[in-house]
Design an enzyme around this catalytic site. Structure first.
Site, PDB file in Angstrom:
ATOM      1  N   CYS A  36      -0.413   0.380   9.561  1.00  0.00           N
ATOM      2  CA  CYS A  36      -0.610   1.748   9.084  1.00  0.00           C
ATOM      3  C   CYS A  36      -2.047   1.973   8.618  1.00  0.00           C
ATOM      4  O   CYS A  36      -2.722   2.899   9.060  1.00  0.00           O
ATOM      5  CB  CYS A  36       0.352   2.062   7.947  1.00  0.00           C
ATOM      6  SG  CYS A  36       2.052   2.174   8.512  1.00  0.00           S
ATOM      7  N   HIS A  37      -2.527   1.109   7.712  1.00  0.00           N
ATOM      8  CA  HIS A  37      -3.875   1.319   7.184  1.00  0.00           C
ATOM      9  C   HIS A  37      -4.706   0.039   7.181  1.00  0.00           C
ATOM     10  O   HIS A  37      -5.688  -0.066   6.462  1.00  0.00           O
ATOM     11  CB  HIS A  37      -3.813   1.913   5.775  1.00  0.00           C
ATOM     12  CG  HIS A  37      -3.031   3.177   5.741  1.00  0.00           C
ATOM     13  ND1 HIS A  37      -1.691   3.207   5.405  1.00  0.00           N
ATOM     14  CD2 HIS A  37      -3.359   4.454   6.053  1.00  0.00           C
ATOM     15  CE1 HIS A  37      -1.243   4.443   5.491  1.00  0.00           C
ATOM     16  NE2 HIS A  37      -2.229   5.226   5.882  1.00  0.00           N
ATOM     17  N   GLY A  38      -4.228  -0.950   7.961  1.00  0.00           N
ATOM     18  CA  GLY A  38      -5.033  -2.146   8.165  1.00  0.00           C
ATOM     19  C   GLY A  38      -5.134  -3.090   6.981  1.00  0.00           C
ATOM     20  O   GLY A  38      -6.225  -3.511   6.603  1.00  0.00           O
ATOM     21  N   HIS A  58       0.844  -1.198   0.000  1.00  0.00           N
ATOM     22  CA  HIS A  58       0.000   0.000   0.000  1.00  0.00           C
ATOM     23  C   HIS A  58       0.879   1.247   0.000  1.00  0.00           C
ATOM     24  O   HIS A  58       1.100   1.863  -1.036  1.00  0.00           O
ATOM     25  CB  HIS A  58      -0.954  -0.032   1.205  1.00  0.00           C
ATOM     26  CG  HIS A  58      -1.842   1.168   1.310  1.00  0.00           C
ATOM     27  ND1 HIS A  58      -2.148   1.774   2.507  1.00  0.00           N
ATOM     28  CD2 HIS A  58      -2.478   1.870   0.356  1.00  0.00           C
ATOM     29  CE1 HIS A  58      -2.936   2.811   2.292  1.00  0.00           C
ATOM     30  NE2 HIS A  58      -3.154   2.885   0.987  1.00  0.00           N
TER      31      HIS A  58
END
Lengths: 426, 262, 190
Positions: free
Chosen positions: C154-156, C130
């Site tokens: 960080c963003h799952g 990502h």
């Protein structure tokens, strides 16, 4: 100034808004140049080319160099061994420094021989001496960066020169060092300044050219341009001649770079800097040798004998002052030289004085490389004395009493009459 | 004519003055005789067999005191060792392994080591200068990686030094623990005579005389100091040829341009 | 430069030469310019190549890794070209789950057998596809995400036991570096 119409519409569009093409056309294409310039006039543009080479290779080297006392030496060796073509770029930069001084010394001596510094080109000459000064400081700063023995001890000796300044000397030296000896803060500072100085030189060169283009080039006859028949456009005549000169120069320059890259260097600088061991002979780079000889030539008891403010000026100070004076005197050379005739071609006495001066500086160069003792020191002193005699006494006097040869009527008359000038021009 | 002579004299004098600096550095020492080196001249090259022999002399004799700290094991591939041979050479050395998972560099005071890898620097005999001095009665065996460049006339000097050990003349006052060698500045050197006949056994059958070994180790050190030398000279010859042709063309152009003027 | 030069030459000098001389001169001039241009191009190469990875950098471009001490169900992290390499000795169950996953359930369909050289050993570049964070899941105490593999905090983004993206914003599976088994216990990455 009428704007020329350019056939190419894009060129025309740009030039109408930013007259850069017109500017270049005036400055390097149509630029009227005396038709009789000889090959000694090649060295100005050559020096400009070397400046560009030095900046180019320098920026590239800075990408791989580390200005830290514990890593500087090794980072240079990494450039030499592991970085692609690092050895080539580094040797180009190293030898380019020497080439720069060779070109500029010839350029300066040419100016002296042909009296190029005289009215109305005094400021052109003075800016040139500033460039020379800036070059010397750049070279000195750059020589410290590889952090070899000569780097370290050369920097120590030269920075210590400033300790002679009355009252503030010690503080100034500490300020230069950023500490109590040449150390990491000094190296960092020198690196930063070494990167800055070439751009200062570049700006000075621009001003130098501005002054040049105001009154145009002098010429080997040293007489004024009388009319169009004395001049030719810079392009294609001098572009072709300069290009040929560049070819010859590259053979010389790259010959050293590829086959004797360390000819101008000192073996000691391949030993990493060691603050506890001084090399037996500290020798500056060759281009500083004449000035180094002058620095060491002033006797210790000089000040006492002459009784000039011995409290303020120590003996060491006298040497330093002599060295700086030897360069600063050049700034006033246009006024020291009282002769109305420019070129040494028509000045039989000055002709000899000029060559004696050249030989004198070479002798000084030799003596700068020798230990300052015995006969070497004596010769160094005599040569130093002559250096100043030449500039301060002989040059003004000769101008007054010399019987000069008759000057030719015009450049074109001299060229069409044949003789050596025409040959030099071709 | 007179002017031309002056100019030639000027250029000549200029270059002699440039050379004057280094020339006098060798004062107080005998002048080394010139040997033939394959690396000399416009077409200088490395004799890789000789370099391998030189490496053998270095690793079997010199390496016990002298480092070549700027050279990496991987560089040895350039003198003709195969990658596998280099791996083996490197693995014989021990290098600090660095902190392990628990952040320790030492185990019970002993440095944690791993076998050397090609990307490691050639391991120095002593961890630092002080240790080197302590082990050599106060004298520091210098690093050899730049030795031939760091001495005037480096290669010939090294060869002369290595073959130049003699009995001190009767009137020479030799300091204790020093050895007489007229090629060393001051004529006495802390290093004992390092080479003796058959000091190493060459794999390629070359007779290991002192002279031969001196030449081999010197050739190796020339390579260690200037590994780019061969590439540099090869490229230089091509560049020179190009420039000579190009400059001749530029001269012809210049002649043509100026011909119109007369 | 040559362009301005030749334009101005025409304007400045007019044409006093006869045409024969012009042709001869043009040929010499243009061939000289061509040779000079070729020389300049060749001379430029060292200035470009110097910015490519140097020999010491290239020497570190491949990393040998001893995996003999990794137990089943454990992972180790190595550094290769400045990036973390995840090496996991997978359990039989993890292998089975990875192999049984249907390709249609995957945002970036890739079979497990295409991602490993030996099914027990999973070797990946541990950089979330990502925005470049380092996913958790290497240490025994780490959260491993909903699919038992790795989880990027960080963003799952959730990765499975084959390092494939299953849930979250990351678009791609964790990349596989070039590597090979030198022998049973050593791998060469790069």
């Amino acid at each position: 100034m009428s704007t020329p119409t350019w056939k190419n519409p894009i060129v025309q569009w740009v030039d109408h808004r930013l007259p850069i093409v017109t500017f270049l056309d005036h400055a390097i294409v149509k630029y009227p140049t005396p038709r009789n310039l000889n090959y000694w006039w090649n060295f100005g543009s050559l020096a400009g080319l070397i400046l560009v080479i030095m900046i180019g290779t320098g920026i590239i080297l800075a990408m791989s160099y580390t200005p830290h006392t514990s890593m500087a030496f090794d980072s240079v060796e990494r450039i030499m061994r592991d970085v692609n073509y690092g050895w080539l770029i580094r040797y180009l930069h190293m030898n380019g420094g020497s080439m720069f001084f060779i070109a500029v010394y010839i350029h300066i001596f040419r100016g002296m021989y042909y009296g190029s510094y005289k009215e109305p080109r005094e400021l052109l000459w003075i800016i040139g001496i500033f460039i020379f000064f800036a070059m010397m400081s750049t070279a000195f700063l750059g020589y410290v960066l590889p952090w070899g023995q000569m780097s370290f001890w050369g920097a120590t000796v030269i920075t210590n020169l400033f300790s002679i300044i009355p009252f503030f000397g010690e503080s100034i030296v500490q300020w230069l060092w950023g500490g109590f000896s040449i150390d990491n803060p000094t190296l960092n500072k020198f690196y930063s300044l070494h990167y800055l100085m070439p751009f200062v030189i570049f700006a000075l060169v621009f001003v130098h050219l501005w002054a040049l283009h105001t009154h145009k080039s002098s010429n080997p006859l040293g007489i004024e341009v009388k009319g169009d028949e004395d001049e030719i456009p810079f392009h294609p005549y001098y572009t072709a001649k300069d290009a040929y000169g560049v070819g010859l120069f590259l053979i010389f320059f790259l010959g050293f770079t590829f086959f004797a890259p360390n000819f101008f260097g000192e073996p000691d600088n391949y030993i990493e800097a060691n603050p506890l061991v001084t090399p037996t002979h500290i020798v500056p780079e060759w281009y500083f040798l004449p000035f180094y000889a002058i620095l060491r030539a002033v006797p210790d008891n000089f000040v006492d004998v002459w009784g000039i403010l011995p409290v303020i000026i120590s003996a060491k100070a006298a040497g330093v002052i002599a060295m700086f004076a030897s360069i600063l005197l050049l700034l006033v050379l246009p006024w020291l030289d009282t002769s109305k005739v420019r070129s040494a071609k028509f000045r039989p006495t000055y002709f000899w004085l000029f060559w004696l001066f050249v030989i004198d500086t070479i002798i000084l160069g030799f003596m700068g490389a020798k230990p300052a003792e015995g006969t070497f020191l004596l010769i160094g002193r005599l040569a130093t004395a002559y250096y100043f005699l030449h500039l301060v006494i002989f040059i003004p006097l000769v101008g007054k009493f010399e019987k000069t040869k008759p000057l030719p009527e015009s450049i074109s008359a001299a060229v069409t009459a044949g003789g050596s000038d025409a040959k030099e021009g071709s | 004519m007179f002017k031309k002579i002056l100019i030639v004299a000027f250029v000549f004098a200029l270059f002699s003055s440039i050379n004057a600096g280094p020339l006098q550095a060798a004062e107080g020492a005998a002048h080394p005789a010139s040997q033939e080196w394959t690396t000399d001249g416009l077409f200088g090259f490395f004799d890789r067999k000789q370099l391998k022999r030189g490496w053998q002399v270095y690793s079997e004799i010199c390496a016990s005191c002298h480092s070549v700290r700027l050279v990496y094991y991987r560089h040895l591939e350039e003198i003709g060792f195969s990658p596998d041979e280099v791996k083996k050479i490197a693995a014989e050395a021990e290098v600090a392994a660095g902190p392990n998972e628990d952040g320790e560099t030492h185990n019970d005071g002993e440095l944690i080591v791993r076998p050397g890898k090609p990307f490691d620097k050639i391991v120095s005999p002593y961890p630092n200068d002080l240790a080197a001095r302590a082990a050599n009665a106060g004298a520091l065996p210098p690093d050899l990686s730049l030795m031939t460049k760091a001495r005037k006339n480096g290669a010939n000097y090294l060869h002369a030094l290595l073959t130049g050990y003699k009995e001190a003349p009767a009137d020479f006052k030799l300091t204790e623990d020093m050895n007489y060698n007229p090629y060393f500045p001051g004529s006495q050197i802390a290093m004992g005579e390092p080479l003796s006949d058959d000091g190493v056994e060459y794999a390629d059958g070359t007779k290991a005389t002192v002279d031969q070994m001196s030449k081999d180790i010197t050739a190796f050190l020339v390579w260690a100091a200037e590994p780019e030398l061969e590439e540099r000279k090869r490229m230089g010859v091509k560049v020179m040829l190009f420039l000579i042709i190009f400059t001749a063309m530029l001269y012809a152009v210049k002649r043509q341009v100026w011909a119109k003027l007369h | 430069m040559a362009d301005t030069a030749s334009t101005a030459e025409g304007t400045a000098n007019g044409s006093s030469d006869d045409s024969h001389d012009d042709t001869k001169r043009d040929f010499l001039l243009y061939s000289t310019i061509a040779v000079g241009a070729a020389g300049t191009v060749m001379a430029a190469w060292p200035f470009i190549d110097i910015m490519n990875p140097s020999k010491d950098v290239l020497a570190l471009a491949s990393t040998e890794l001893d995996i003999s001490s990794v137990e089943e169900g454990q992972s180790i992290t190595a550094i290769w070209r400045g990036k973390p390499i995840f090496v996991r000795r997978r359990t039989a169950k993890e292998i089975e789950t990875a192999q049984a996953t249907e390709l249609k359930d995957l945002p970036d369909p890739e079979a497990d057998k295409d991602r490993v050289k030996k099914s027990q050993w999973l070797v990946m570049i541990g950089v979330c596809t990502h925005l470049g964070c380092i996913p958790l899941g290497q240490k025994s105490g780490d959260t491993k995400g909903e699919f038992g593999g790795w989880f990027c905090p960080c963003h799952g983004s959730h990765y499975d036991t084959s390092g494939r993206i299953r849930k979250g914003p990351a678009p791609k599976n964790l990349p596989i570096p070039p590597y090979k088994f030198i022998d049973d216990t050593n791998i060469l990455i790069g």
